[in-house]
Design a protein around this motif. Structure first.
Motif, mmCIF file in Angstrom:
data_model
loop_
_atom_site.group_PDB
_atom_site.id
_atom_site.type_symbol
_atom_site.label_atom_id
_atom_site.label_comp_id
_atom_site.label_asym_id
_atom_site.label_seq_id
_atom_site.Cartn_x
_atom_site.Cartn_y
_atom_site.Cartn_z
ATOM 1 N N ALA A 145 55.503 30.879 55.653
ATOM 2 C CA ALA A 145 53.931 30.832 55.676
ATOM 3 C C ALA A 145 53.312 31.121 56.269
ATOM 4 C CB ALA A 145 53.457 30.130 54.181
ATOM 5 N N GLY A 146 53.462 30.478 57.903
ATOM 6 C CA GLY A 146 52.427 30.106 58.959
ATOM 7 C C GLY A 146 50.815 29.588 57.979
ATOM 8 N N THR A 147 50.970 28.912 56.846
ATOM 9 C CA THR A 147 50.048 27.807 56.509
ATOM 10 C C THR A 147 49.936 26.257 56.790
ATOM 11 O OG1 THR A 147 51.042 27.498 54.232
ATOM 12 C CG2 THR A 147 50.351 29.245 54.118
ATOM 13 N N GLU A 148 50.479 26.121 57.685
ATOM 14 C CA GLU A 148 50.133 24.242 58.036
ATOM 15 C C GLU A 148 48.882 23.509 58.941
ATOM 16 O OE1 GLU A 148 51.852 26.503 62.199
ATOM 17 O OE2 GLU A 148 52.478 26.239 59.929
ATOM 18 N N ARG A 149 48.562 24.733 58.571
ATOM 19 C CA ARG A 149 46.708 24.564 59.622
ATOM 20 C C ARG A 149 45.794 24.926 58.265
ATOM 21 N NH1 ARG A 149 47.675 21.178 63.343
ATOM 22 N NH2 ARG A 149 48.857 21.848 64.871
ATOM 23 N N MET A 194 60.348 26.037 67.610
ATOM 24 C CA MET A 194 59.386 25.173 66.381
ATOM 25 C C MET A 194 59.067 24.486 67.062
ATOM 26 S SD MET A 194 59.341 24.659 62.906
ATOM 27 C CE MET A 194 60.915 24.987 62.465
ATOM 28 N N GLY A 195 57.638 24.304 67.624
ATOM 29 C CA GLY A 195 57.366 22.819 68.407
ATOM 30 C C GLY A 195 56.628 22.116 67.107
ATOM 31 N N ASN A 196 57.071 20.765 68.185
ATOM 32 C CA ASN A 196 56.708 19.880 67.274
ATOM 33 C C ASN A 196 55.376 19.222 66.586
ATOM 34 O OD1 ASN A 196 59.437 19.078 67.804
ATOM 35 N ND2 ASN A 196 58.015 17.471 69.599
ATOM 36 N N GLN A 197 54.131 20.128 66.995
ATOM 37 C CA GLN A 197 53.297 20.453 66.545
ATOM 38 C C GLN A 197 52.768 21.210 65.197
ATOM 39 O OE1 GLN A 197 50.652 21.135 69.644
ATOM 40 N NE2 GLN A 197 50.546 19.273 70.285
ATOM 41 N N ARG A 198 53.353 21.856 64.955
ATOM 42 C CA ARG A 198 53.380 22.440 63.509
ATOM 43 C C ARG A 198 54.685 22.310 62.987
ATOM 44 N NH1 ARG A 198 56.121 28.709 63.312
ATOM 45 N NH2 ARG A 198 55.004 28.561 61.277
ATOM 46 N N LEU A 199 55.845 22.027 62.847
ATOM 47 C CA LEU A 199 56.109 20.892 61.706
ATOM 48 C C LEU A 199 55.758 19.309 62.208
ATOM 49 C CD1 LEU A 199 58.963 20.209 60.528
ATOM 50 C CD2 LEU A 199 60.195 19.566 62.829
ATOM 51 N N ASP A 200 55.243 18.684 62.060
ATOM 52 C CA ASP A 200 53.873 17.980 62.262
ATOM 53 C C ASP A 200 52.810 18.469 61.260
ATOM 54 O OD1 ASP A 200 55.468 16.266 63.464
ATOM 55 O OD2 ASP A 200 54.360 15.946 65.517
ATOM 56 N N ALA A 201 52.400 18.923 61.457
ATOM 57 C CA ALA A 201 51.173 19.508 60.150
ATOM 58 C C ALA A 201 51.535 20.600 59.760
ATOM 59 C CB ALA A 201 50.741 20.762 61.344
ATOM 60 N N ALA A 202 52.884 20.558 59.161
ATOM 61 C CA ALA A 202 53.716 21.428 58.081
ATOM 62 C C ALA A 202 53.782 20.296 56.760
ATOM 63 C CB ALA A 202 54.431 22.489 58.059
ATOM 64 N N CYS A 203 54.142 18.992 57.651
ATOM 65 C CA CYS A 203 54.826 17.608 57.449
ATOM 66 C C CYS A 203 53.288 16.986 56.623
ATOM 67 C CB CYS A 203 55.299 17.038 58.315
ATOM 68 S SG CYS A 203 56.694 16.990 57.807
ATOM 69 N N ALA A 204 52.656 17.068 57.465
ATOM 70 C CA ALA A 204 51.720 16.305 56.545
ATOM 71 C C ALA A 204 50.770 17.155 55.572
ATOM 72 C CB ALA A 204 50.639 16.782 57.811
ATOM 73 N N ARG A 205 50.982 18.991 55.224
ATOM 74 C CA ARG A 205 50.351 19.910 54.197
ATOM 75 C C ARG A 205 51.531 19.282 53.051
ATOM 76 N NH1 ARG A 205 46.233 22.917 53.307
ATOM 77 N NH2 ARG A 205 47.475 25.090 51.957
ATOM 78 N N ALA A 206 52.167 19.368 53.390
ATOM 79 C CA ALA A 206 53.433 19.255 52.467
ATOM 80 C C ALA A 206 52.800 17.482 51.729
ATOM 81 C CB ALA A 206 54.825 18.669 53.056
ATOM 82 N N LEU A 207 52.220 16.483 51.970
ATOM 83 C CA LEU A 207 52.248 15.077 52.349
ATOM 84 C C LEU A 207 50.834 15.411 51.746
ATOM 85 C CD1 LEU A 207 53.535 13.160 54.797
ATOM 86 C CD2 LEU A 207 54.208 12.815 53.019
ATOM 87 N N GLN A 208 49.465 16.205 51.564
ATOM 88 C CA GLN A 208 48.232 16.389 51.471
ATOM 89 C C GLN A 208 48.715 16.848 49.860
ATOM 90 O OE1 GLN A 208 46.392 19.030 53.851
ATOM 91 N NE2 GLN A 208 44.960 17.215 54.796
ATOM 92 N N VAL A 209 49.724 18.077 49.702
ATOM 93 C CA VAL A 209 49.820 18.513 48.201
ATOM 94 C C VAL A 209 51.024 17.634 47.016
ATOM 95 C CG1 VAL A 209 49.614 20.448 48.956
ATOM 96 C CG2 VAL A 209 52.132 20.102 48.683
ATOM 97 N N GLY A 210 51.429 17.119 47.812
ATOM 98 C CA GLY A 210 52.905 15.989 47.298
ATOM 99 C C GLY A 210 53.641 16.085 46.942
ATOM 100 N N ASP A 211 54.131 16.805 47.697
ATOM 101 C CA ASP A 211 55.292 17.214 47.900
ATOM 102 C C ASP A 211 56.164 17.515 49.018
ATOM 103 O OD1 ASP A 211 58.617 18.235 46.862
ATOM 104 O OD2 ASP A 211 57.340 19.896 46.533
ATOM 105 N N PRO A 212 56.490 16.271 50.009
ATOM 106 C CA PRO A 212 57.412 16.266 51.156
ATOM 107 C C PRO A 212 58.872 16.663 51.273
ATOM 108 C CG PRO A 212 56.615 14.326 49.864
ATOM 109 C CD PRO A 212 56.610 15.288 48.957
#
Length: 60
Positions: free
Chosen positions: A30-34, A1-19
């Motif tokens: 689910a592949g929904t990090e983007r 797994m790439g660092n970019q995918r992980l960073d995007a997933a973390c950012a997405r989790a922060l957006q929804v309020g559950d990191p």
């Protein structure tokens, strides 16, 4: 797994309020990090469509 995918997933989790780990894992599975992230549009480049005669080139 790439660092970019992980960073995007973390950012997405922060957006929804559950990191939490579980949320980030689910986003990656689910592949929904983007989802919801818009990529910058590619710059448009003008094309100069003229024949060689426009530049003083003799093709004969």
């Amino acid at each position: 797994m790439g660092n970019q995918r992980l960073d995007a997933a973390c950012a997405r989790a922060l957006q929804v309020g559950d990191p939490s780990y579980r949320t980030i894992k689910g986003i990656l599975a689910a592949g929904t990090e983007r989802d919801g992230i818009t990529e910058p549009a590619a710059p448009t480049v003008a094309a100069f469509l003229r024949g060689p005669g426009a530049f003083g080139v003799d093709t004969a």
